[in-house]
Design a protein around this motif. Structure first.
Motif, PDB file in Angstrom:
ATOM      1  N   LYS A   1      -9.161   8.472  -1.373  1.00 50.49           N
ATOM      2  CA  LYS A   1      -9.085   8.351  -0.104  1.00 50.49           C
ATOM      3  C   LYS A   1     -10.871   9.065  -0.715  1.00 50.49           C
TER       4      LYS A   1
ATOM      5  N   ASP B   1      -3.309   5.782  -1.345  1.00 48.38           N
ATOM      6  CA  ASP B   1      -3.995   5.912  -0.769  1.00 48.38           C
ATOM      7  C   ASP B   1      -4.786   7.568  -0.465  1.00 48.38           C
ATOM      8  N   LYS B   2      -3.963   8.496  -0.328  1.00 45.52           N
ATOM      9  CA  LYS B   2      -4.099   9.825  -0.078  1.00 45.52           C
ATOM     10  C   LYS B   2      -5.007   9.895  -0.726  1.00 45.52           C
TER      11      LYS B   2
ATOM     12  N   PRO C   1       1.315   4.914   0.473  1.00 42.20           N
ATOM     13  CA  PRO C   1       0.794   6.049   1.291  1.00 42.20           C
ATOM     14  C   PRO C   1       0.332   7.131   0.822  1.00 42.20           C
TER      15      PRO C   1
ATOM     16  N   SER D   1     -14.476   6.380   3.714  1.00 43.01           N
ATOM     17  CA  SER D   1     -14.034   7.553   3.698  1.00 43.01           C
ATOM     18  C   SER D   1     -13.494   7.921   5.153  1.00 43.01           C
TER      19      SER D   1
ATOM     20  N   SER E   1      -9.641   4.466   8.718  1.00 39.42           N
ATOM     21  CA  SER E   1      -7.809   4.789   8.012  1.00 39.42           C
ATOM     22  C   SER E   1      -7.806   3.669   6.901  1.00 39.42           C
ATOM     23  N   SER E   2      -6.442   4.203   5.901  1.00 36.31           N
ATOM     24  CA  SER E   2      -6.049   3.397   4.644  1.00 36.31           C
ATOM     25  C   SER E   2      -5.135   2.067   5.020  1.00 36.31           C
TER      26      SER E   2
ATOM     27  N   SER F   1       1.197  -1.002  -0.044  1.00 40.86           N
ATOM     28  CA  SER F   1      -0.272   0.168   0.075  1.00 40.86           C
ATOM     29  C   SER F   1       0.743   1.821   0.145  1.00 40.86           C
TER      30      SER F   1
ATOM     31  N   ARG G   1      -9.839   0.445   5.330  1.00 39.92           N
ATOM     32  CA  ARG G   1     -10.276   0.718   3.587  1.00 39.92           C
ATOM     33  C   ARG G   1      -9.537  -0.382   3.101  1.00 39.92           C
ATOM     34  N   ASN G   2      -8.453  -0.178   3.341  1.00 39.18           N
ATOM     35  CA  ASN G   2      -8.071  -1.196   2.222  1.00 39.18           C
ATOM     36  C   ASN G   2      -7.974  -2.625   1.815  1.00 39.18           C
TER      37      ASN G   2
END
Length: 96
Positions: A33, A29-30, A26, A40, A43-44, A24, A47-48
């Protein structure tokens, strides 16, 4: 002893350091989102994990127990209250 962080590069060319084998990025991921919805609020990693399992709606989430969800890589106990609250807002709950 802490694992050594290694430089990684994602498919889009973003560079980041990670000590785990988690792929993943970062920055991605942002960028990815969601702006709204229950995903939403997570946390990433959480969510992932849900997306990886094909869980992208509260209806799909409601088909799982807490125990099953906690087995997904990236989800810890801290994510459960957020998930429960989102489900309750829609009159849903996790499977017993």
């Amino acid at each position: 002893m802490a694992a050594e962080k290694k430089l990684k590069v994602c498919e889009k060319g973003h560079k980041y350091y990670k000590s785990s084998e988690c792929r993943s990025c970062p920055t991605c991921d942002k960028e990815n989102k969601p702006k709204s919805g229950f995903l939403s609020k997570l946390s990433s990693p959480a969510r992932n994990a849900l997306i990886h399992e094909g869980i992208d709606t509260l209806e799909k989430l409601s088909k799982y127990t807490e125990k099953e969800i906690l087995k997904f890589h990236g989800i810890g106990p801290a994510s459960l209250p957020t998930m429960r609250a989102s489900l309750e807002e829609e009159g849903l709950s996790l499977k017993k």
